[in-house]
Design an enzyme around this catalytic site. Structure first.
Site, short mmCIF file in Angstrom:
data_model
loop_
_atom_site.label_atom_id
_atom_site.label_comp_id
_atom_site.label_asym_id
_atom_site.label_seq_id
_atom_site.Cartn_x
_atom_site.Cartn_y
_atom_site.Cartn_z
N GLU A 29 0.89 -1.36 0.00
CA GLU A 29 0.06 -0.12 0.03
C GLU A 29 0.89 1.28 0.00
OE1 GLU A 29 -3.18 -1.21 3.13
OE2 GLU A 29 -1.81 -2.66 2.44
N ASP A 30 2.03 1.13 0.68
CA ASP A 30 2.60 2.48 0.86
C ASP A 30 3.94 2.70 0.42
OD1 ASP A 30 0.65 3.53 2.69
OD2 ASP A 30 1.51 2.06 4.33
#
Ligand code: MN
Length: 741
Positions: A85-86
């Site tokens: 996600e990051d």
């Protein structure tokens, strides 16, 4: 390479892992690589508090190591759980670096996170099943527990609205789940942290009361435990006595349930006697000793040693009366039983919970997990066998998908976007021309996966296609389609009947139904409705039949004339051709196209190509004798020819190609693709540039983000057409390219 700060962190994680898992079971390199990978991935990101984002996955890994110690793979996966996600890294990178197993856990954890971010929990039960059906590996769920727990521990950093949302989801989904998985400590902490967030004043009130009474309670417990302590020592037991106050949320629920203040809840705490003995019968003798000191309440005695709970929990529970007249619950168990109950995974996940029948499957599975875990360490079970058991297949016979509005739909395994469309509404199904799954266009027969968002694209011009019956799996879609096709057939039949009756009237022919039925059956229709159906499709059928009736009447009007073939001049034109065909069939057996100099005449027969299927050299073809237009060449698998064949096989003749034929033929392609500017130009350009063929016609319908088009090309043969289709289908905006007809 690592700074001192991070080096210390890594050492700490590895040493905790070794302590809880046993050093021989921890692969230092694996944890260290995952640590460095995650540190690199999150290097430019900070948490809301300003500290490096990496400290979040680090703490999650620490929770896995300390509180849910299963294996080093799950600890490494926890370190990596937010990488997708990051950061820039993709699942491919993780797979390359750490292999399929870790990649699967990380991907699963990310997908579940996505569900919570994008959808509101509306139907708790379905949501639980959704999560289970998405988790192909037990460790995905365990990593999510640890992740959620750390988020709750640091929840104050988040904006208030997100806090509420996380706390609610935790109370409804994660805490009950953790309970079922036997993670009683984690469940209790999740509940307290969520409760604190949602109902701060009540939480503080209960906490304060517990604190205020702490001295009093400690004193009471000391006095209560002391005589037990003495007596067991005297009998030479090795043991430990602990006592623990219930967690705040469970006290709150109890207060609500019995509607009494905290002072009147007698089982605020339980006293535990843990015996260091391998002999379970020592628990019963210890019980005997304790009963000598305090009067037991017989109806509250529970022997979970002789009859363990389904999750394997073993202990004796007894409630006794203290000197002050207070009721106190005492639990007596061996160290082994205690470890087992505390370790998680298989603790009292069923305790005081109502289990419904539909959860039976989960229960059975939990039992299996428990037995496997119990057997770890014993000679015959290797740890790799244990890993196998992490594979979940819960609720895999169901698929949980979202509508774009976030509504959850439950479908059977194997369901396709078309099923999803019918599930929303019959009309949506009927008009479905395409679907997007998680924003990407897919073909209608793509099997759906749990947790996907499905958007159905419809067109008001669309009608159900016959092959849809093979694509759908749900009963609803199947019966909707069956109903549709039956109605369509009835409409065609009644149209056919109207046509036929009008024509009879015009010719002033009277014929009763019985006679007509005999006639049509003689003419190879199964029954009247089949005849009307074919008239409905093709009016010429009516004229043929009228011709035959007239002939018949003429021939039977002469007495005693034996039934012979009607004279040629009374035959409908096509029957003349039928005779010709018969002759050809008897002499050469088939017709070859391309043998003749005249391109429209073959062995005395006029012929052309059917527009419904556009046959081209290379296709398997047959000829059909039309009433007045000669031989019409169809592809052998053309739907129309199949119907025609069923009605009258005598009018069909085998046809071959002379592949040296020098001519062009109309070949059709249907394309479905993403509608965007210039797409049609790109496709036509691609065709003429690469293949140098002429485009005869092009027809495009757009709806929403999709278009459907038909392209008719002048091609040499099937090989050429297939390579064009192949080329088109590789274009990035094209979902499907296929042969037309
Ligand atoms: Mn996280």
């Amino acid at each position: 390479m690592l700074s001192n700060f991070y080096k210390k962190k890594l050492d700490e994680l590895i040493s905790v892992s070794k302590r809880t898992l046993g050093s021989e079971k921890v692969n230092d390199n694996l944890i260290s690589n995952a640590f460095k990978f995650a540190l690199e991935a999150h290097k430019n990101v900070n948490r809301a508090s300003g500290e490096p984002y990496f400290l979040h996955p680090y703490e999650v890994a620490m929770i896995m190591a300390k509180e849910i110690p299963i294996d080093d793979v799950s600890i490494a996966s926890a370190l990596l759980h937010d990488v997708l996600e990051d950061s820039e890294f993709t699942i491919k990178d993780i797979k390359a670096e750490f292999g399929d197993e870790i990649a699967e856990i990380v991907e699963g954890a990310s997908q579940i996170e996505g569900i919570f971010e994008n959808y509101e929990v509306k139907v708790v039960d379905s949501f639980k099943k959704l999560l289970l059906s998405m988790a192909s590996d037990l460790r995905i769920i365990l990593v999510k527990f640890a992740d959620r727990l750390h988020n709750l521990r640091t929840i104050e950093q988040l904006p208030p609205q997100r806090q509420t949302r996380i706390a609610q989801d935790t109370l409804e989904i994660f805490a009950p789940f953790a309970h079922r998985f036997g993670l009683s400590n984690i469940k209790a902490e999740m509940e307290d942290l969520s409760f604190k967030c949602l109902n701060r004043s009540v939480y503080d009130e209960i906490a304060m009361q517990l604190r205020e009474k702490k001295k009093e309670r400690d004193k009471f417990l000391k006095n209560f435990i002391e005589p037990i302590n003495e007596a067991l020592k005297k009998e030479n037991y090795k043991f430990e006595i602990t006592s623990r106050v219930k967690h705040i949320y469970s006290i709150y629920r109890k207060m609500m349930r019995i509607n009494k203040p905290i002072d009147e809840i007698y089982d605020l705490f339980a006293v535990r006697v843990i015996l260091d003995t391998p002999n379970k019968y020592d628990c019963f003798s210890a019980y005997g000793i304790i009963s000598q000191i305090y009067l037991p309440v017989p109806e509250r005695f529970k022997d979970y040693i002789s009859l363990p709970k389904q999750n394997g929990y073993q202990s004796i529970h007894t409630t006794v009366v203290s000197k002050e007249g207070k009721l106190v619950e005492v639990q007596i168990r061996t160290r082994e039983m205690h470890e087992f109950a505390e370790k998680g995974i298989a603790a009292h996940w069923k305790y005081k919970e109502n289990i419904r029948i539909s959860d039976k499957k989960l229960d059975e599975w939990m039992k299996w997990i428990r037995e496997t875990i119990e057997n770890v360490g014993k000679e015959d079970v290797s740890s790799s066998q244990l890993f196998e058991t992490f594979k979940l297949n819960l609720y895999q016979d169901e698929i949980y998908c979202f509508t774009p509005k976030g509504e959850l739909k439950i479908l059977p395994y194997g369901a396709t976007p078309l099923d999803f469309a019918f599930e929303i509404h019959t009309e949506i199904g009927m008009r479905c021309i395409g679907a997007k799954v998680n924003g990407k266009i897919v073909s209608l027969d793509t099997p759906l996966k749990s947790g996907s968002q499905v958007e159905i694209i419809t067109s008001k011009n669309q009608t159900p296609k016959k092959d849809w019956e093979k694509i759908v799996v749900t009963q609803k879609a199947k019966s909707d389609l069956r109903k549709y096709f039956n109605t369509e057939r009835r409409k065609i039949i009644s149209k056919g009947r109207d046509i036929f009756e009008k024509k009879l009237k015009k010719k002033k022919i009277n014929i009763n139904e019985d006679e007509l039925t005999r006639m049509v059956q003689k003419y190879r229709y199964k029954d009247l409705s089949n005849f009307y159906y074919s008239v409905g499709l093709d009016e010429i059928r009516a004229d043929e039949m009228i011709g035959i009736i007239l002939n018949k009447r003429k021939s039977v009007s002469v007495d005693n004339v034996p039934e012979v073939l009607p004279e040629v001049e009374f035959l409908p034109a096509e029957l003349k051709q039928e005779r010709l065909i018969k002759e050809i069939r008897e002499s050469v057996g088939s017709i070859t196209i391309g043998d003749s100099y005249d391109s429209n005449i073959i062995q005395g027969l006029k012929y052309d190509f059917a527009k419904c299927c556009n046959p081209i050299p290379g296709d398997e073809v047959v000829g059909y004798i039309t009433r007045s237009e000669g031989l019409r060449i169809h592809r052998r698998n053309c739907n129309n020819i199949i119907n025609l064949y069923l009605m009258d096989p005598n009018r069909i003749i085998d046809v071959n190609w002379n592949m040296n034929i020098h001519d062009t033929f109309a070949g059709g392609i249907i394309i479905i693709g993403e509608d965007r500017k210039g797409i049609v130009n790109e496709i036509t350009e691609m065709i003429s540039k690469n293949f140098g063929v002429n485009i005869k016609s092009i027809n495009i319908n757009t709806k929403g983000s999709l278009f459907e088009g038909t392209i008719i090309l002048e091609v040499k043969d099937l090989k050429q057409l297939n390579s064009i289709i192949e080329k088109i289908s590789h274009h990035k905006s094209i979902i499907r390219a296929s042969r037309f007809g």
